[in-house]
Design a protein around this motif. Structure first.
Motif, PDB file in Angstrom:
ATOM      1  N   TYR A 496       0.848  -1.205   0.000  1.00 21.86           N
ATOM      2  CA  TYR A 496       0.000   0.000   0.000  1.00 21.86           C
ATOM      3  C   TYR A 496       0.878   1.247   0.000  1.00 21.86           C
ATOM      4  O   TYR A 496       1.778   1.382   0.844  1.00 21.86           O
ATOM      5  N   ARG A 497       0.601   2.165  -0.920  1.00 21.26           N
ATOM      6  CA  ARG A 497       1.374   3.400  -0.974  1.00 21.26           C
ATOM      7  C   ARG A 497       0.954   4.380   0.109  1.00 21.26           C
ATOM      8  O   ARG A 497       1.752   5.205   0.539  1.00 21.26           O
ATOM      9  N   ASP A 498      -0.270   4.310   0.531  1.00 22.93           N
ATOM     10  CA  ASP A 498      -0.769   5.188   1.583  1.00 22.93           C
ATOM     11  C   ASP A 498      -0.494   4.528   2.941  1.00 22.93           C
ATOM     12  O   ASP A 498      -1.065   3.489   3.259  1.00 22.93           O
ATOM     13  N   PRO A 499       0.364   5.120   3.767  1.00 22.92           N
ATOM     14  CA  PRO A 499       0.676   4.504   5.064  1.00 22.92           C
ATOM     15  C   PRO A 499      -0.568   4.307   5.929  1.00 22.92           C
ATOM     16  O   PRO A 499      -0.656   3.312   6.663  1.00 22.92           O
ATOM     17  N   ALA A 500      -1.517   5.259   5.865  1.00 25.33           N
ATOM     18  CA  ALA A 500      -2.725   5.130   6.685  1.00 25.33           C
ATOM     19  C   ALA A 500      -3.526   3.889   6.280  1.00 25.33           C
ATOM     20  O   ALA A 500      -4.030   3.143   7.132  1.00 25.33           O
ATOM     21  N   LEU A 501      -3.639   3.650   4.963  1.00 28.80           N
ATOM     22  CA  LEU A 501      -4.359   2.481   4.487  1.00 28.80           C
ATOM     23  C   LEU A 501      -3.616   1.200   4.868  1.00 28.80           C
ATOM     24  O   LEU A 501      -4.232   0.164   5.147  1.00 28.80           O
ATOM     25  N   ARG A 502      -2.317   1.265   4.889  1.00 33.84           N
ATOM     26  CA  ARG A 502      -1.523   0.111   5.328  1.00 33.84           C
ATOM     27  C   ARG A 502      -1.913  -0.294   6.750  1.00 33.84           C
ATOM     28  O   ARG A 502      -2.095  -1.480   7.036  1.00 33.84           O
ATOM     29  N   TYR A 503      -2.088   0.694   7.631  1.00 35.65           N
ATOM     30  CA  TYR A 503      -2.436   0.369   9.014  1.00 35.65           C
ATOM     31  C   TYR A 503      -3.891  -0.087   9.138  1.00 35.65           C
ATOM     32  O   TYR A 503      -4.212  -0.908  10.004  1.00 35.65           O
ATOM     33  N   ILE A 504      -4.768   0.442   8.280  1.00 31.68           N
ATOM     34  CA  ILE A 504      -6.139  -0.082   8.248  1.00 31.68           C
ATOM     35  C   ILE A 504      -6.122  -1.561   7.863  1.00 31.68           C
ATOM     36  O   ILE A 504      -6.829  -2.392   8.455  1.00 31.68           O
ATOM     37  N   PHE A 505      -5.332  -1.887   6.860  1.00 31.68           N
ATOM     38  CA  PHE A 505      -5.189  -3.282   6.422  1.00 31.68           C
ATOM     39  C   PHE A 505      -4.675  -4.157   7.561  1.00 31.68           C
ATOM     40  O   PHE A 505      -5.207  -5.252   7.810  1.00 31.68           O
ATOM     41  N   LEU A 506      -3.649  -3.691   8.255  1.00 27.82           N
ATOM     42  CA  LEU A 506      -3.097  -4.471   9.363  1.00 27.82           C
ATOM     43  C   LEU A 506      -4.105  -4.613  10.503  1.00 27.82           C
ATOM     44  O   LEU A 506      -4.213  -5.670  11.131  1.00 27.82           O
ATOM     45  N   MET A 507      -4.858  -3.534  10.770  1.00 28.33           N
ATOM     46  CA  MET A 507      -5.878  -3.627  11.811  1.00 28.33           C
ATOM     47  C   MET A 507      -6.983  -4.597  11.414  1.00 28.33           C
ATOM     48  O   MET A 507      -7.445  -5.411  12.231  1.00 28.33           O
ATOM     49  N   ASN A 508      -7.456  -4.517  10.170  1.00 26.02           N
ATOM     50  CA  ASN A 508      -8.510  -5.424   9.709  1.00 26.02           C
ATOM     51  C   ASN A 508      -8.089  -6.886   9.860  1.00 26.02           C
ATOM     52  O   ASN A 508      -8.837  -7.712  10.393  1.00 26.02           O
ATOM     53  N   GLU A 655     -16.946   2.752   5.481  1.00 24.94           N
ATOM     54  CA  GLU A 655     -18.134   1.992   5.090  1.00 24.94           C
ATOM     55  C   GLU A 655     -17.907   1.169   3.832  1.00 24.94           C
ATOM     56  O   GLU A 655     -18.727   0.328   3.479  1.00 24.94           O
ATOM     57  N   GLY A 656     -16.812   1.433   3.130  1.00 21.88           N
ATOM     58  CA  GLY A 656     -16.577   0.724   1.880  1.00 21.88           C
ATOM     59  C   GLY A 656     -17.552   1.114   0.790  1.00 21.88           C
ATOM     60  O   GLY A 656     -17.862   0.317  -0.097  1.00 21.88           O
ATOM     61  N   ASN A 657     -18.049   2.358   0.850  1.00 27.89           N
ATOM     62  CA  ASN A 657     -19.052   2.838  -0.103  1.00 27.89           C
ATOM     63  C   ASN A 657     -18.373   3.367  -1.343  1.00 27.89           C
ATOM     64  O   ASN A 657     -17.871   4.481  -1.383  1.00 27.89           O
ATOM     65  N   MET A 658     -18.382   2.586  -2.429  1.00 25.18           N
ATOM     66  CA  MET A 658     -17.673   2.959  -3.654  1.00 25.18           C
ATOM     67  C   MET A 658     -18.355   4.104  -4.388  1.00 25.18           C
ATOM     68  O   MET A 658     -17.734   4.798  -5.187  1.00 25.18           O
ATOM     69  N   THR A 659     -19.651   4.355  -4.119  1.00 28.44           N
ATOM     70  CA  THR A 659     -20.343   5.409  -4.857  1.00 28.44           C
ATOM     71  C   THR A 659     -19.849   6.791  -4.488  1.00 28.44           C
ATOM     72  O   THR A 659     -20.078   7.760  -5.211  1.00 28.44           O
ATOM     73  N   SER A 660     -19.168   6.902  -3.347  1.00 26.71           N
ATOM     74  CA  SER A 660     -18.676   8.207  -2.917  1.00 26.71           C
ATOM     75  C   SER A 660     -17.336   8.561  -3.531  1.00 26.71           C
ATOM     76  O   SER A 660     -16.776   9.610  -3.273  1.00 26.71           O
ATOM     77  N   MET A 661     -16.816   7.662  -4.361  1.00 22.83           N
ATOM     78  CA  MET A 661     -15.497   7.905  -4.934  1.00 22.83           C
ATOM     79  C   MET A 661     -15.514   9.036  -5.958  1.00 22.83           C
ATOM     80  O   MET A 661     -14.546   9.772  -6.110  1.00 22.83           O
ATOM     81  N   GLY A 662     -16.640   9.160  -6.690  1.00 21.17           N
ATOM     82  CA  GLY A 662     -16.644  10.151  -7.769  1.00 21.17           C
ATOM     83  C   GLY A 662     -15.641   9.739  -8.824  1.00 21.17           C
ATOM     84  O   GLY A 662     -15.578   8.595  -9.236  1.00 21.17           O
ATOM     85  N   ARG A 663     -14.866  10.683  -9.232  1.00 19.70           N
ATOM     86  CA  ARG A 663     -13.837  10.397 -10.241  1.00 19.70           C
ATOM     87  C   ARG A 663     -12.454  10.275  -9.631  1.00 19.70           C
ATOM     88  O   ARG A 663     -11.447  10.334 -10.325  1.00 19.70           O
ATOM     89  N   ARG A 664     -12.440  10.073  -8.279  1.00 13.80           N
ATOM     90  CA  ARG A 664     -11.152  10.024  -7.607  1.00 13.80           C
ATOM     91  C   ARG A 664     -10.382   8.751  -7.962  1.00 13.80           C
ATOM     92  O   ARG A 664     -10.942   7.678  -8.107  1.00 13.80           O
ATOM     93  N   ARG A 665      -9.106   8.879  -8.130  1.00 15.39           N
ATOM     94  CA  ARG A 665      -8.266   7.737  -8.428  1.00 15.39           C
ATOM     95  C   ARG A 665      -8.061   6.894  -7.180  1.00 15.39           C
ATOM     96  O   ARG A 665      -8.118   7.384  -6.067  1.00 15.39           O
ATOM     97  N   HIS A 666      -7.789   5.620  -7.395  1.00 16.26           N
ATOM     98  CA  HIS A 666      -7.450   4.757  -6.265  1.00 16.26           C
ATOM     99  C   HIS A 666      -6.199   5.262  -5.595  1.00 16.26           C
ATOM    100  O   HIS A 666      -5.271   5.742  -6.248  1.00 16.26           O
ATOM    101  N   ASN A 667      -6.175   5.156  -4.283  1.00 16.91           N
ATOM    102  CA  ASN A 667      -5.009   5.622  -3.524  1.00 16.91           C
ATOM    103  C   ASN A 667      -4.021   4.489  -3.265  1.00 16.91           C
ATOM    104  O   ASN A 667      -3.108   4.641  -2.487  1.00 16.91           O
ATOM    105  N   ASN A 668      -4.258   3.344  -3.887  1.00 15.54           N
ATOM    106  CA  ASN A 668      -3.388   2.183  -3.627  1.00 15.54           C
ATOM    107  C   ASN A 668      -2.167   2.213  -4.538  1.00 15.54           C
ATOM    108  O   ASN A 668      -2.307   2.357  -5.713  1.00 15.54           O
TER     109      ASN A 668
END
Length: 668
Positions: A496-508, A655-668
């Motif tokens: 994961y390029r985003d350190p915050a997402l890395r820790y979410i992954f580890l917590m999950n 929430e894992g709600n993909m509809t809120s992404m809009g046109r944003r690129r993945h942060n992975n």
């Protein structure tokens, strides 16, 4: 003189008849040699063709018994005895009875009533006549009587043997049996017409239904078998009796296997069979083995004991031979299944089912039989299945090691490898006692594994002083799997390029693992409180690291310091602070609302902790510096959110709600 006279005996009846081949005995395709009965005329009693006497049956039989007792008790055995005329009448009477039975249908050769009993009483007297006369010197009359009695006795034994076969041969009885290959089977109806009348069966103790079940014999038929068997054994025909009994009972047991939906599967079938089909065959095999251990063996033993109650050793030997034949047939299945294929890790549980079934079979054989060789062979088959189970379990390690995918799981969710491994271990620990025995048997001679156990025990003793340092081979293997999984998840988090997402992954993943372990008493006991405590501490650290990586810059925007210039609050700096806060918070909300935290408790803990640091800081900052803005639209341009708005948006994170992404690129 005695030797010379003895040589005049016919010699045809050392055991009152020749032995037939096993094939003749098992098929019953033999004829009573020398039996050419006369044909009765119309309305003529067959007995009248052969003999007439002023004495009735009971009177003749009584006189014969008295004659035998006289010979056996007090008569001088140095000279040939005088043979009374009623002995010849007796022989004709028995011979005529045999002729009558020969003209009857197979199912009614013997009447199975008082007449049937009297016939075997007469046969018993025949045997005693031959044996008693054999103790005396022979003259012509004695020789003639001896040979004639032996000949009649031989014919009686052939008839008895044929009748024994007819009684035992279930294929020639009217058995209406329904076969269902998917469920335990119960024959709907069966009866045996032995005297042109239906003889109702009595249900065995284990039958809870209303149908007649294996072995399909009504009590009267079993009593008749006993009479025939007793007569044959007493006359020296025990080998013929045993061959007929064993051959027909094996045939009946084979029929019962088919009736229960079990058929032999050869090696070629195994090799071409897909796993779904093989699972069905395994289930069928487990069913038939359990049927044998809970019903079939005990019922078959009871039948042996009922047919041969006067000869317990014979009954035991016959039952052992039958059980051995069945067991060897049953062992062919697991012996074949462990040789033909390599199996993936998820196939473990069927092998453990086979192992446990073999364990129960061994226990049943130990209680039912004294056949040590058979018990040893069953135990060896069980060991082979255990070795296969160990090999299959080790495939789990290989699957973890070989999972080298570099694409991170979307939204930081629980990795499929984590789910698979933990669910696998949770299910495996339902077989914990069996797995511990399997691994113990497999590794009890492996010095390297023993050293690993000792090393792990020492480690456990250091980590947890309250825990007894006693670790099984299976426990060591499970700990090794957990260590591999931890290392693999740690490695995958780095993608994961985003350190915050890395820790979410580890917590999950960490929370998922911890919850699965706490949900399984067996795994929890193996891993111990130290392990769980360390993983809980790791989760807290991941949580702190996430907050630092995500919200540190946001909180810096709300810092009261650095806003003054020359002792006054700089509006330009203040506007920049609000603008930066809005931008950072918007980005965090857009990004992290699609991140997935599936554990509700963890999700709640994250939101509460975020709100606890962000909302008070924002409320304080807003309350102190809002008056520096002019009221109206200019203020709304920079003060975008109220504290309640911030709290509501935080509650929508993870929430894992993909509809809120809009046109944003993945942060992975």
């Amino acid at each position: 003189m005695n030797k010379r006279l003895n040589s005049e005996k016919s010699g045809s009846f050392p055991r009152f008849g020749r032995r037939r081949s096993k094939r003749e005995l098992e098929t019953g395709s033999f004829k009573l040699k020398g039996l050419n009965p006369k044909v009765c005329g119309k309305n003529q009693n067959p007995v009248e063709l052969f003999w007439k006497s002023d004495l009735n049956h009971d009177q003749i039989l009584e006189k014969v018994v008295q004659f035998i007792e006289k010979l056996a008790s007090g008569q001088d055995k140095s000279k040939a005895p005088e043979i009374p005329n009623f002995v010849e009448s007796f022989l004709k009477m028995v011979e005529s009875r045999i002729a009558t039975y020969e003209q009857s249908e197979a199912s009614a050769k013997l009447g199975f009533n008082e007449e049937y009993t009297s016939f075997f009483e007469a046969v018993s007297c025949l045997s005693k006549i031959v044996n008693t006369l054999d103790e005396f010197p022979f003259d012509s009359a004695t020789t003639s009587c001896f040979n004639r009695a032996g000949s009649v006795h031989h014919r009686a034994m052939l008839l008895s043997e044929y009748q024994f076969l007819a009684l035992l041969d279930i294929s020639k009885r009217n058995c209406n049996v329904t076969v269902d290959s998917k469920t335990p089977k119960t024959p709907k109806q069966s009866f045996f017409n032995s005297n042109q009348e239906t003889d109702r069966c009595v249900k065995p103790e284990y039958d809870s239904g209303t149908g007649i079940v294996f072995p399909y014999f009504p009590p009267q038929s079993v009593a008749n078998m006993n009479q025939v068997a007793l007569a044959m054994i007493s006359a020296g025909y025990e080998e013929e009796c045993f061959i007929v009994y064993s051959g027909l009972r094996l045939k009946a047991l084979d029929f019962e296997f088919s009736n229960q939906g079990y058929e032999n599967v050869n090696m070629e079938d195994f090799q071409s069979m897909d796993w779904e089909s093989l699972e069905g065959e395994i289930d069928n095999w487990i069913h038939i083995v359990k049927y044998c251990t809970t019903n079939l063996f005990s019922v078959e033993r009871k039948l042996c004991n009922s047919v041969f109650p006067e000869h317990s050793l014979i009954a035991q030997k016959l039952f052992c031979d039958l059980a051995t034949s069945l067991t060897i047939r049953l062992l062919n299945f697991p012996n074949a299944i462990v040789l033909i294929k390599q199996y993936s890790a998820e196939k473990l549980f069927k092998f453990l089912d086979i192992y446990e079934t073999l364990r129960d079979l061994t226990s049943s054989l130990d209680s039912e039989l004294s056949a040590l060789d058979l018990i040893s062979e069953t135990s060896e088959t069980q060991r082979r299945v255990g070795v296969a189970a160990v090999t299959i379990f080790c495939q789990l390690e290989n699957s973890i090691k070989s999972d080298n995918g570099r694409i991170p799981v979307a939204s930081g969710a629980v990795h499929p490898l984590t789910r698979y491994t933990m669910n696998y271990l949770k299910y495996a620990c339902e077989y914990k006692d069996t797995l511990e025995r399997v691994f113990q048997q497999h590794y009890e001679t492996e010095g390297s594994t023993r050293r690993k156990v000792q090393k792990q025990e020492s480690k456990n003793a250091v980590e947890d002083n309250d825990r007894i340092p006693k670790t099984s081979h299976f426990s060591v293997k499970l700990m090794m799997v957990m260590d591999l999984l931890d290392a693999k998840i740690e490695m995958k988090s780095k993608f994961y390029r985003d350190p915050a997402l890395r820790y979410i992954f580890l917590m999950n993943n960490g929370r998922y693992i911890l919850q699965k372990i706490k949900g399984s008493t067996d795994i929890d006991e193996i891993m111990g409180p130290s392990w769980s405590g360390k993983r809980t501490s790791d989760l807290r650290q991941y949580h702190k690291n996430y907050q630092r990586e995500t919200w540190r810059k946001v909180l810096q925007c709300l810092n009261h310091e650095g806003l003054q210039t020359n002792g006054k609050v700089s509006k330009a700096i203040l506007k920049g602070r609000f603008k930066n806060f809005n931008t950072l918070f918007d980005e965090i909300h857009k990004t992290q609302s699609i991140w997935m935290v599936s554990d509700e408790q963890l999700k709640s803990e994250l939101r509460v902790s975020i709100s606890a640091v962000v909302i008070p800081a924002y409320r304080s900052f807003l309350g102190r510096f809002k008056p520096h803005f002019d009221s109206g639209k200019k203020a709304e341009k920079y003060i975008k959110y109220q504290p309640e708005d911030i709290e509501g948006l935080i509650d929508k994170l993870f929430e894992g709600n993909m509809t809120s992404m809009g046109r944003r690129r993945h942060n992975n």
